[in-house]
Enzyme design. Structure first.
Site, PDB file in Angstrom:
ATOM      1  N   SER A   1       1.499  12.356  24.634  1.00  0.00           N
ATOM      2  CA  SER A   1       2.719  11.566  24.727  1.00  0.00           C
ATOM      3  C   SER A   1       3.966  12.434  24.558  1.00  0.00           C
ATOM      4  O   SER A   1       4.216  13.333  25.344  1.00  0.00           O
ATOM      5  CB  SER A   1       2.662  10.429  23.709  1.00  0.00           C
TER       6      SER A   1
ATOM      7  N   ASP B   1       4.987   6.030  28.762  1.00  0.00           N
ATOM      8  CA  ASP B   1       4.669   4.717  28.179  1.00  0.00           C
ATOM      9  C   ASP B   1       5.812   4.185  27.322  1.00  0.00           C
ATOM     10  O   ASP B   1       5.758   3.049  26.858  1.00  0.00           O
ATOM     11  CB  ASP B   1       3.338   4.739  27.401  1.00  0.00           C
TER      12      ASP B   1
ATOM     13  N   LYS C   1       1.944  -0.432  25.746  1.00  0.00           N
ATOM     14  CA  LYS C   1       3.331  -0.191  26.134  1.00  0.00           C
ATOM     15  C   LYS C   1       3.369   0.495  27.496  1.00  0.00           C
ATOM     16  O   LYS C   1       2.479   1.275  27.831  1.00  0.00           O
ATOM     17  CB  LYS C   1       4.064   0.614  25.077  1.00  0.00           C
TER      18      LYS C   1
END
Length: 588
Positions: free
Chosen positions: A141, A302, A414
């Protein structure tokens, strides 16, 4: 015997130097497999993400799935990856994804391996869309560039929750010896069990998100200009496609950041939550092209940050709570005005995590739909949303303050791609009413009551100090008595999700699940304030989240802000005691 010459060379060098300290770091303890899967730096040894630890993890996960699904070999799993890579150890998300695919295929399990980089939400989307048993996304991420991660989804399309993490963890321990041909990922290329879902998902996902597109004609006509940055991650292509699906002109892409680059050369941290630092290049491009709104994804797309140019010429970066308020208002309004869904308002739900703003609760109370809060993290909201949907409810929206939004029921996690294009449609619609996002945010607060939030954290590397700090709070006014005051602020309620105590419940027992392994206490104050203190699962931080909720009609925002600032100062001084506990403040 060396399978990866690069990690082998690193270890050999340390042995030659007799560097016991470093070797202890590399081999002292295995990475912990938790509900978020794995996240660690890439490198040699069992404490890092590398070929061997990926093979071992996937072997354990495969055995665990075989135990749980009798039809695993019929249904299969999906695997996606981002663009991360680490030169010195030879690790990369793509390499790890291929090794994981090879592990499953060697056991006769069909694998849907994306042939190219994708946003994280495409994995849960594919699990649901193809009714697969599980999904794996190889990504770290918005973590620093040396990190990577292994994120796991269950058959319901949501991230795993306990007890799956413990079950997988045990299975990894029991399957550490690499299986024959574990390293030979070329074997998969000619194997009939390998499928590439890339083209199908790129068609179906963009078809599905169009169910959230309500103002196509406005989108076609709007003069509003948008800047988009993918911060050297995967988002560029997919946000361009999403705009096209909504008939919006494509956003201007920040040229230095639009192509994937595992070095993230233009930012200190590739995390749009860090606010203005990550957006410097976006501001410059927006000024040049006359764009009023900036949409920024984190590297695995995301999450979403949004900034808007104000009348004053200043840029306002919306907090996750502010964008949550806007999207919640917008998605409910669209549902109300276009309710082709026959479901009544009593079957409509919105969710947010317990450390996020309670603005959705205020909207739900006034409009008559349901609001529920969950524990922190999208794994809880995704799993709860699926339960509700299985009962025939409509879950319109879920969000967390860490700029995560679930705007579309096709993804139970998400999703920064659908959130970006839905935000663009909302802004385009508001522009036809001569309203900016900031003006609409004020209108939402005017109607449902101001919700002012402030969050920060202290860094603390000593687990004993953290434990003591929370123990002190539990024995603040003598043994087993929580604080009755925080400075001048009267405490009216306590919920401790470490112990399961909740003073507001008739039986004093908390409704949300408790976890002894992490610290989390929420204080409610007589002035309408709420503050939560909690430890982070992934970083050496004690975080706090505070909010002042005013009833509609109380519009003295400056006074509310002053009151919240004073409450936060009292919280830091009396509950954190940073000097005594040697805590390091969040640096701007």
């Amino acid at each position: 015997y060396q399978q990866n010459p690069k990690t082998y060379a690193i270890v050999k060098q340390l042995l030659a130097e007799g560097n016991a300290g470093e070797l202890q770091k590399y081999f002292g303890s295995r990475m912990e497999f938790g509900t978020a899967g794995l996240r660690a730096a890439m490198g040699a040894g069992i404490s890092h993400m590398n070929d061997l630890t990926i093979i071992q993890t996937t072997q354990g996960f495969c055995r665990y799935l075989e135990k749980n699904f009798s039809d695993l070999k019929k249904r299969g799993v999906v695997i996606g990856f981002d663009a991360r890579a680490h030169l010195s150890s030879g690790g990369s998300s793509k390499r790890f994804a291929r090794l994981a695919a090879n592990t499953f295929i060697s056991q006769g399990v069909p694998v849907y391996l994306f042939s190219d980089i994708i946003p994280t939400p495409f994995v849960p989307y594919t699990v649901t869309h193809l009714k697969l048993c599980a999904g794996i996304m190889v990504t770290a991420s918005h973590n620093p560039k040396q990190d990577n991660g292994y994120k796991v989804y269950w058959e319901n399309g949501a991230q795993i929750i306990s007890p799956h993490d413990k079950g997988i963890s045990q299975a990894i321990e029991q399957n550490q010896e690499p299986w024959p041909q574990a390293w030979d990922d070329k074997l998969i290329d000619s194997n009939p069990l390998l499928h590439d879902p890339y083209a199908m998902v790129n068609k179906e996902y963009f078809k599905d998100i169009q169910k959230q597109c309500f103002y196509r004609n406005i989108n076609k006509e709007t003069n509003l200009k948008f800047v988009h940055t993918s911060v050297h991650g995967v988002g560029h292509k997919f946000v361009q496609l999403a705009f096209k699906a909504f008939d919006l002109s494509p956003p201007f892409a920040v040229p230095e950041q639009k192509d994937p680059d595992p070095d993230f050369p233009t930012v200190k941290y590739p995390n749009p939550e860090e606010g203005k630092g990550v957006l410097t290049l976006s501001f410059a491009l927006a000024e040049k092209d006359g764009a009023r709104i900036i949409l920024a994804n984190d590297p695995d797309a995301d999450r979403l940050a949004v900034a808007e140019k104000q009348e004053s010429g200043e840029w306002k970066v919306f907090s996750g709570n502010e964008l949550g308020a806007l999207l919640g208002w917008w998605i409910f309004t669209c549902w109300k005005n276009n309710s082709r869904d026959t479901c009544a308002i009593k079957d409509v739900y919105m969710l947010s995590s317990t450390v996020s703003s309670k603005i959705l609760r205020a909207i739900a109370l006034k409009e008559g739909f349901h609001f529920e809060e969950t524990l922190t993290g999208f794994k809880w909201m995704g799993n709860r949303a699926k339960q509700l949907m299985d009962q025939g409810k409509a879950v319109l929206f879920a969000f967390e303050e860490a700029i995560g939004y679930m705007c579309c029921p096709a993804v139970l996690d998400k999703d920064g791609v659908s959130a970006a294009v839905i935000t663009a449609e909302m802004a385009s619609f508001l522009a036809t009413r001569n309203l900016s996002l900031s003006q609409q945010l004020k209108a939402v607060y005017d109607e449902y009551g101001f919700h002012i939030t402030k969050a920060s954290y202290f860094i603390c590397h000593d687990p004993k100090v953290i434990q003591q700090l929370f123990d002190d709070l539990r024995n603040f006014d003598g043994k087993n008595t929580y604080p009755k005051f925080c400075g001048r602020f009267k405490v009216s309620g306590i919920r401790d999700l470490t112990t399961g105590y909740d003073s507001s419940q008739p039986d004093q027992k908390a409704i949300l699940p408790t976890s002894k392994s992490s610290q989390m206490i929420t204080f409610t104050f007589a002035n309408g304030g709420v503050a939560t203190m909690r430890t982070s699962g992934t970083e050496p931080k004690i975080k706090y989240y505070s909010e002042l909720c005013a009833p509609p009609g109380n519009s003295d925002v400056e006074q509310l802000k002053k009151e919240l600032d004073e409450l936060v100062n009292a919280l830091e001084k009396h509950f954190f005691q940073p000097e005594k506990n040697k805590l390091q403040r969040q640096t701007e």
